[in-house]
Every structure is written in C-alpha cells, then in structure tokens.
Design a protein around this motif. Structure first.
Motif, PDB file in Angstrom:
ATOM      1  N   VAL A 330       0.866  -1.171   0.000  1.00 26.14           N
ATOM      2  CA  VAL A 330       0.000   0.000   0.000  1.00 26.14           C
ATOM      3  C   VAL A 330       0.906   1.224   0.000  1.00 26.14           C
ATOM      4  O   VAL A 330       1.865   1.297   0.765  1.00 26.14           O
ATOM      5  N   TYR A 331       0.605   2.173  -0.882  1.00 27.97           N
ATOM      6  CA  TYR A 331       1.302   3.451  -0.870  1.00 27.97           C
ATOM      7  C   TYR A 331       0.482   4.422  -0.024  1.00 27.97           C
ATOM      8  O   TYR A 331      -0.758   4.405  -0.054  1.00 27.97           O
ATOM      9  N   TYR A 332       1.161   5.290   0.694  1.00 33.40           N
ATOM     10  CA  TYR A 332       0.467   6.154   1.644  1.00 33.40           C
ATOM     11  C   TYR A 332       1.274   7.427   1.894  1.00 33.40           C
ATOM     12  O   TYR A 332       2.439   7.553   1.475  1.00 33.40           O
ATOM     13  N   LEU A 333       0.666   8.363   2.594  1.00 35.92           N
ATOM     14  CA  LEU A 333       1.318   9.601   3.029  1.00 35.92           C
ATOM     15  C   LEU A 333       1.400   9.610   4.546  1.00 35.92           C
ATOM     16  O   LEU A 333       0.534   9.058   5.221  1.00 35.92           O
ATOM     17  N   VAL A 334       2.436  10.252   5.079  1.00 38.80           N
ATOM     18  CA  VAL A 334       2.535  10.426   6.529  1.00 38.80           C
ATOM     19  C   VAL A 334       2.842  11.883   6.859  1.00 38.80           C
ATOM     20  O   VAL A 334       3.832  12.438   6.380  1.00 38.80           O
ATOM     21  N   PRO A 335       1.990  12.521   7.673  1.00 39.73           N
ATOM     22  CA  PRO A 335       2.326  13.843   8.194  1.00 39.73           C
ATOM     23  C   PRO A 335       3.456  13.718   9.219  1.00 39.73           C
ATOM     24  O   PRO A 335       3.540  12.727   9.943  1.00 39.73           O
ATOM     25  N   ASN A 336       4.317  14.702   9.256  1.00 40.83           N
ATOM     26  CA  ASN A 336       5.416  14.732  10.220  1.00 40.83           C
ATOM     27  C   ASN A 336       4.930  15.401  11.500  1.00 40.83           C
ATOM     28  O   ASN A 336       4.734  16.620  11.540  1.00 40.83           O
ATOM     29  N   PHE A 337       4.756  14.606  12.551  1.00 39.65           N
ATOM     30  CA  PHE A 337       4.226  15.136  13.804  1.00 39.65           C
ATOM     31  C   PHE A 337       5.231  16.031  14.527  1.00 39.65           C
ATOM     32  O   PHE A 337       4.881  16.687  15.511  1.00 39.65           O
ATOM     33  N   VAL A 456      16.830   9.490   4.266  1.00 45.21           N
ATOM     34  CA  VAL A 456      16.516  10.894   4.547  1.00 45.21           C
ATOM     35  C   VAL A 456      15.275  11.025   5.418  1.00 45.21           C
ATOM     36  O   VAL A 456      15.276  11.732   6.429  1.00 45.21           O
ATOM     37  N   ILE A 457      14.186  10.316   5.055  1.00 49.57           N
ATOM     38  CA  ILE A 457      12.942  10.526   5.800  1.00 49.57           C
ATOM     39  C   ILE A 457      12.967   9.849   7.173  1.00 49.57           C
ATOM     40  O   ILE A 457      12.087  10.104   8.001  1.00 49.57           O
ATOM     41  N   GLN A 458      13.967   9.006   7.420  1.00 48.39           N
ATOM     42  CA  GLN A 458      14.104   8.411   8.745  1.00 48.39           C
ATOM     43  C   GLN A 458      14.865   9.311   9.717  1.00 48.39           C
ATOM     44  O   GLN A 458      14.913   9.034  10.911  1.00 48.39           O
ATOM     45  N   LYS A 459      15.437  10.386   9.221  1.00 43.49           N
ATOM     46  CA  LYS A 459      16.205  11.277  10.091  1.00 43.49           C
ATOM     47  C   LYS A 459      15.270  12.089  10.981  1.00 43.49           C
ATOM     48  O   LYS A 459      14.307  12.693  10.497  1.00 43.49           O
ATOM     49  N   ASP A 461      15.688  14.947  12.265  1.00 43.35           N
ATOM     50  CA  ASP A 461      15.745  16.388  12.024  1.00 43.35           C
ATOM     51  C   ASP A 461      15.326  16.777  10.617  1.00 43.35           C
ATOM     52  O   ASP A 461      15.590  17.897  10.165  1.00 43.35           O
ATOM     53  N   LYS A 462      14.652  15.887   9.888  1.00 36.48           N
ATOM     54  CA  LYS A 462      14.198  16.223   8.530  1.00 36.48           C
ATOM     55  C   LYS A 462      13.241  17.408   8.589  1.00 36.48           C
ATOM     56  O   LYS A 462      12.529  17.622   9.584  1.00 36.48           O
ATOM     57  N   ASP A 463      13.194  18.188   7.511  1.00 35.92           N
ATOM     58  CA  ASP A 463      12.321  19.366   7.495  1.00 35.92           C
ATOM     59  C   ASP A 463      11.059  19.145   6.667  1.00 35.92           C
ATOM     60  O   ASP A 463      10.367  20.094   6.306  1.00 35.92           O
ATOM     61  N   SER A 464      10.747  17.912   6.358  1.00 39.96           N
ATOM     62  CA  SER A 464       9.543  17.592   5.585  1.00 39.96           C
ATOM     63  C   SER A 464       8.304  17.730   6.455  1.00 39.96           C
ATOM     64  O   SER A 464       8.317  17.403   7.643  1.00 39.96           O
ATOM     65  N   ASP A 465       7.219  18.180   5.855  1.00 42.87           N
ATOM     66  CA  ASP A 465       5.930  18.244   6.555  1.00 42.87           C
ATOM     67  C   ASP A 465       5.067  17.022   6.250  1.00 42.87           C
ATOM     68  O   ASP A 465       4.316  16.553   7.103  1.00 42.87           O
ATOM     69  N   VAL A 466       5.176  16.528   5.025  1.00 41.13           N
ATOM     70  CA  VAL A 466       4.432  15.341   4.592  1.00 41.13           C
ATOM     71  C   VAL A 466       5.387  14.486   3.767  1.00 41.13           C
ATOM     72  O   VAL A 466       6.198  15.016   3.000  1.00 41.13           O
ATOM     73  N   MET A 467       5.278  13.158   3.906  1.00 40.79           N
ATOM     74  CA  MET A 467       6.165  12.247   3.185  1.00 40.79           C
ATOM     75  C   MET A 467       5.365  11.106   2.570  1.00 40.79           C
ATOM     76  O   MET A 467       4.309  10.745   3.064  1.00 40.79           O
ATOM     77  N   TRP A 468       5.916  10.568   1.510  1.00 38.55           N
ATOM     78  CA  TRP A 468       5.347   9.392   0.847  1.00 38.55           C
ATOM     79  C   TRP A 468       5.971   8.137   1.440  1.00 38.55           C
ATOM     80  O   TRP A 468       7.135   8.133   1.833  1.00 38.55           O
ATOM     81  N   GLY A 469       5.185   7.052   1.508  1.00 42.08           N
ATOM     82  CA  GLY A 469       5.715   5.771   1.961  1.00 42.08           C
ATOM     83  C   GLY A 469       5.060   4.618   1.230  1.00 42.08           C
ATOM     84  O   GLY A 469       4.003   4.766   0.594  1.00 42.08           O
ATOM     85  N   ALA A 495      18.945   8.638  16.945  1.00 44.84           N
ATOM     86  CA  ALA A 495      19.594   8.560  15.632  1.00 44.84           C
ATOM     87  C   ALA A 495      18.620   8.390  14.483  1.00 44.84           C
ATOM     88  O   ALA A 495      18.956   8.700  13.341  1.00 44.84           O
ATOM     89  N   SER A 496      17.410   7.879  14.749  1.00 49.87           N
ATOM     90  CA  SER A 496      16.521   7.529  13.651  1.00 49.87           C
ATOM     91  C   SER A 496      15.065   7.487  14.108  1.00 49.87           C
ATOM     92  O   SER A 496      14.786   7.216  15.284  1.00 49.87           O
ATOM     93  N   ASP A 497      14.168   7.757  13.162  1.00 49.50           N
ATOM     94  CA  ASP A 497      12.734   7.561  13.394  1.00 49.50           C
ATOM     95  C   ASP A 497      12.292   6.173  12.956  1.00 49.50           C
ATOM     96  O   ASP A 497      11.099   5.865  12.994  1.00 49.50           O
ATOM     97  N   GLY A 498      13.248   5.338  12.531  1.00 47.14           N
ATOM     98  CA  GLY A 498      12.912   3.985  12.120  1.00 47.14           C
ATOM     99  C   GLY A 498      11.896   4.009  10.996  1.00 47.14           C
ATOM    100  O   GLY A 498      12.002   4.773  10.040  1.00 47.14           O
ATOM    101  N   GLN A 499      10.857   3.156  11.127  1.00 46.75           N
ATOM    102  CA  GLN A 499       9.793   3.118  10.116  1.00 46.75           C
ATOM    103  C   GLN A 499       8.664   4.091  10.445  1.00 46.75           C
ATOM    104  O   GLN A 499       7.747   4.279   9.642  1.00 46.75           O
ATOM    105  N   ASP A 500       8.732   4.730  11.616  1.00 44.33           N
ATOM    106  CA  ASP A 500       7.733   5.707  12.040  1.00 44.33           C
ATOM    107  C   ASP A 500       8.158   7.076  11.514  1.00 44.33           C
ATOM    108  O   ASP A 500       8.517   7.981  12.270  1.00 44.33           O
ATOM    109  N   TYR A 501       8.118   7.210  10.175  1.00 44.90           N
ATOM    110  CA  TYR A 501       8.690   8.380   9.521  1.00 44.90           C
ATOM    111  C   TYR A 501       8.103   9.690  10.036  1.00 44.90           C
ATOM    112  O   TYR A 501       8.794  10.704  10.090  1.00 44.90           O
TER     113      TYR A 501
END
Length: 580
Positions: A330-337, A456-459, A461-469, A495-501
């Motif tokens: 499934v392709y989806y979007l995730v907001p960056n909390f 990148v999206i697992q970091k 400190d990323k500055d993304s507001d919404v990401m694709w997964g 060090a990482s957000d893991g899969q919880d982007y």
C-alpha cells in the motif's frame, strides 16, 4: 516443527491472488506480489543475468535491509537463514517456511515464548569457515545497536526477553558495540553446540514466518562487522558472492561462491542458474523500458514497473514478455508530527480531506498500477478492514478541507513541504496531489529526492511536513503493518525515526499494540489491531493512496521468469535463468 497456520492462509487467499509475506518497505517505482510465469523454461546453468535498478539500494547489511525486493534478492543469492520461503506460485506452498540453514523449521515451547533451531553441519562462509550458532547469536545482537544498525526491522527489540531501560523505553541491552547489558542478551539468546534458542517475553507463534520474511535473524561473523561501514559489504554464505566492491550509485556483480556446498541447500529455495548476476543502477524507468522493449539486453530483468507512457508499446510479441501481478503493498502519506504546522489536527484533517487518491492512481498508471486504498493495511492481509476515516470519496474535496481550516482559525495559505522519491511518473502524481491541496488552502512545495530516500525521511531532524511511503506485511497479519510503522517505542531513537517516519507517538495506540501482541488468539489480536488502525485514522497518522500492482517486462533470453509470493511480485532470482 512449524507449520503455516491454515486459518491465516485461508483468510489471505480469499481476498488475493497471492499474498506477499516478505514485503516491508516499498520501492519508489513499484512493489508487489503475485503470480507470473513466462516461457521459455530451462534448468541449464550458465549465462549472465542483468538486473536493472533505478535508485540505489540503501542497505545490503542483512540486519538493515528492509525493502521487499532487496530482501528476496539477497535471500536467493548471498544470505541464507534458518528457514526460508520456497519458490512456488501455489500460495500455500510459497507461504510455508522450509528449512534452510537449520535442520528443520524449529521447535517451540512455553506456548511459543521459546524457539530452538539446530544449525546444519557443512555450511560455510565465502572464506571457507563454518557458519556457527555463535554467528546467529551475534547477528541477532546487532539490531539492538539502535544508534548504528538503523533502518531495519526491529521486532526483536520488542519480543526478546530483555528488560526495558526506563529512561529510554528501549531494551537495556544496547548491542555488541557498547556491550552494555550483554549479560541480559546472553540469557535471552543461548547456544548449545549447534542449537540456538531464543527466549521471548511473550508468545511469538509466527516466529518462523518472521525469520523467513526478513533478515534480522541472519548469522553475522563478528570479525567482519564494521558497524555502519558494513552497510554496503556482503559476506556470503549463499551460492553467489560479491565480486569486488559494491558501488552505491552503479551497483555490483555477483559471481559463484566457491565455498558454497549445494548439498546443504535445496533447489526449492535456490536453483542458482545464472553464472553471474549484474545489478546495474542508474537507468531511469524510461531508459530501462526503451531497452527492454527493443530487447537491447535480452538477458535483462527489472525491479521497475512499466511507465504509463509506455503501455501502448507493450503489444504483440513484446506483450509475451510482460507480466502483471498483484501486490501486498500500500502506498500512503505520513504527516510529520514534529513539524509545527502538522501538529495541528485540523491541518492534518484538511490535508486528508483534500487528498485526491483517484488522481494519484491515474498518474501512477491506472488499472495496471493500482487502485485507491481505504487503509494502510492491504486487503490481502488478515485483519483488513476499511478505515472509516478514509472510506468516503477518493477524489478529494478542497472546499470541505478549506472549511476545516477556516473553522479552526488556521491562517492560509498553509505552507507545507511534500517529500517523495522522484521519477518522471512520481513527479506527475506529486503534481496531481499538489493541485487539490493548493485548492484547499495549502501552499505546497514539492521536494523530490532521487537518492537514499528512506535514509533521509528516517532522520529525526528532517524538514519535511508530509512524506510518501510504501509498505507491505512482513507476514500475513496486520501486526506486521501498523505496529512496526507507528509504535514509537522501538522506532523513535536519537539517531533515527525507524519506520515511524512521521514520529507518531501515542500511548493509546501503543497500548492497543501491546494488547494485540499478547492476545491469546487471532480473533482477539485482529480486534485490537483494527481498533489501533481506527485510532490512526482519527489522528490522521497516515493517508492511504493506492493498493499497488506491478507491470513488468523482461528480455527474450530470460528463462523461468516468475514472480512468487516470496519475491513480493519482483522477479524471483531463485528460479530465473538466462540462455547462455
């Protein structure tokens, strides 16, 4: 002895042609699982197989690899584990683990809280040294180094019987590089001669499925471990080894492993037909299909779906070399909390309401690429139900979204940055999403990344507001979808957000995950997971986009071309050969 649960299979088979098990993170150009076979066939060994890839592989380290295509490619060629999924287009056969490096499929006691396996004699690493029980123990230990071994599956952190550090919420054992809590790990994973035993803090009846579906339990030689520097190194115990070094941007070539003993393996797992397998990175999807349609490289296969603009060219004899398969992804979007703007629930709700998944799927390729999703859980997975938060129109409603923002007093336009893995097709669907978002009162900046997207999206400190997964079940249960994606405890580290982007962190959700993990039967587990998914919908922790399909082409000299449930819809290198 482990036997695949008939009830799980029956429920899965009823809703899908074939359910992929080792799915995990989805590749940016298309992922999936299903059945596909094509002539010609041949069991002859020899020839050089060429595998086209567009973007770099992010992890070759067995404990870090977490993209379905890469998991199976490595399983069939260089990495063997205790049990594995066989080559078959019969879902019941394909989804039942068989012995690989172990003498059988494992023995469980204490209601599934303890599992033991005996390692086969005679299996060797590529330098001729034997694969030992201690190698398996060390491999399992690496996942606990959450500041070094990042990006991979982390189930073992929640299951292994190791106390939790109250300060971090993570296991008190911090991996082999620090040695902190080593005595705790040594009690949880033990070796007695060739027999390795894992002690869990709760029942894990599906543990053999987890072993077969992922590489997190793979053996690893301690003297070969260089931590993060091992990410692009391959130390093989399979039929092939890496010739020289892997180039992240160009790929690498696998050649025969001289210390591989075919008698310790099975052709139902690895036929190992090609003499060499070259992974060629960098050709765009369009470049790949220019070559595949012209049959420029008749020995070539690809991990990339046909770009929609090329559909009309797949006809006549060319169509005989094509395959369309169902997907577990499934392709989806995730907001960056963590994003200040996305912390506002009204903003997340407006984003979801204005998301045009119909337009996304048209740009993705229409019926040959996918259909709108109503949940992040695939219909091919036990526990699937439409999430009520997303069960309305799929075309987006900008006016309703704008009213949500106005009623909440949100100043417009709302500036957001949308990060996604770029390609010609992806740029089109990103633009399609932006159109209704902008109409709703957003001001969207498209941030297409062409390299190491997931890194990148697992970091944090990323500055993304919404990401694709993209995601698919690691084995056919929703417990391998929503918990690994949104349980903050094993995912969110310094060090990482893991899969919880999106850095979603909910005590209520985590409690439902614990309820599911400790459930006494499948019905109770499913009920808790469905509640958890509903909560995710209410919080807009994700926005579903597409249930995907794969549409692929291969060269005319490729033999035994097949896509099995074990290969997630990608070409199965365990079976495929090439005319020499």
């Amino acid at each position: 002895m482990f036997k695949y649960r008939k009830r799980v299979f029956a429920a899965t088979a009823a809703v899908a042609l074939a359910a992929g098990l080792a799915a995990c993170g989805g590749g940016s150009s298309g992922n999936g699982s299903g059945n596909g076979t094509s002539e010609p066939t041949s069991e002859a060994k020899g020839g050089d197989l060429l595998y086209y890839l567009y973007t770099p592989i992010e992890h070759l380290d067995p404990q870090r690899v977490y993209v379905g295509r890469d998991i199976t490619n490595l399983s069939r060629t260089v990495y063997r584990t205790l049990v594995a999924f066989p080559i078959s287009n019969d879902p019941e056969v394909a989804n039942t683990p068989v012995a690989d490096l172990a003498t059988d499929t494992g023995t469980s006691t204490e209601g599934g809280k303890t599992w033991s396996f005996t390692v086969k004699d005679g299996v060797k690493w590529e330098d001729g040294q034997p694969v030992t029980c201690d190698d398996f123990k060390y491999g399992a230990s690496r996942a606990f180094a959450t500041d070094v071994i990042t990006g991979g599956p982390n189930y073992i952190l929640s299951y292994l019987d190791i106390p939790t550090d109250p300060k971090t919420g993570l296991p008190a054992y911090t991996g082999p590089y620090t040695g902190k809590g080593q005595d705790l790990f040594d009690k949880a994973v033990t070796c007695d001669g060739n027999t390795i035993t894992y002690h869990f803090n709760k029942p894990w009846p599906d543990f053999p499925l987890a072993i077969a579906g992922l590489h997190m339990m793979d053996p690893y030689r301690q003297d070969k471990d260089q931590g993060d520097k091992s990410n692009y190194q391959i130390f093989s115990n399979g039929p092939y080894r890496l010739d020289g070094a892997w180039n992240k941007n160009k790929g690498g070539t696998l050649v025969r492993n001289e210390n591989y003993d075919e008698s310790t393996d099975s052709p139902e797992l690895r036929k190992a037909l090609p003499e060499t397998i070259e992974f060629q990175i960098g050709l765009t999807p369009e470049n790949q299909y220019d070559r595949l349609i012209a049959d420029t490289d008749p020995n070539a296969i690809t991990g990339t779906s046909v770009p929609p603009a090329y559909y009309s060219q797949i006809e006549g004899p060319i169509a005989d070399r094509s395959v369309l398969v169902d997907s577990p992804y499934v392709y989806y979007l995730v907001p960056n909390f963590r994003s200040p703007v996305m912390k506002d629930p009204a903003v997340r709700q407006a984003l979801a309401v204005s998301t045009n998944s119909d337009a996304y799927n048209v740009a993705l390729g229409g019926d040959k690429a996918g259909s709108p999703a109503e949940s992040i859980v695939s219909p091919a997975v036990v526990g699937y139900q439409e999430n009520p938060a997303f069960s309305g129109s799929n075309s987006g409603d900008p006016e309703a979204a704008k009213k949500i923002l106005q009623d909440a007093g949100v100043s417009m336009p709302v500036k957001i940055k949308f990060t996604y893995p770029t390609s010609e097709t992806a740029d089109k669907w990103a633009a399609a999403l932006k159109e209704t978002w902008d109409q709703a009162g957003f001001d969207v900046t498209l941030d297409g990344l062409g390299d190491t997207y997931y890194t990148v999206i697992q970091k944090p400190d990323k500055d993304s507001d919404v990401m694709w997964g993209g995601w698919g079940a690691d084995w056919p249960s929703a417990i391998t979808v929503t918990p690994p994606l949104f349980d903050s405890r094993p995912n969110l580290t310094a060090a990482s957000d893991g899969q919880d982007y999106g850095a979603y962190d909910s005590d209520e959700f985590n409690k439902l995950v614990d309820e599911a993990a400790n459930a006494s039967d499948l019905d109770a587990q499913t009920a808790a997971l469905q509640q958890a998914d509903e909560l995710l919908g209410q919080d807009v922790a994700y926005i579903p986009l597409s249930i995907t399909k794969f549409y692929m082409l291969h060269g005319s000299k490729v033999t035994n071309y097949t896509t099995t449930p074990a290969s997630n819809g990608y070409p199965d290198l365990g079976a495929i050969g090439v005319e020499s």
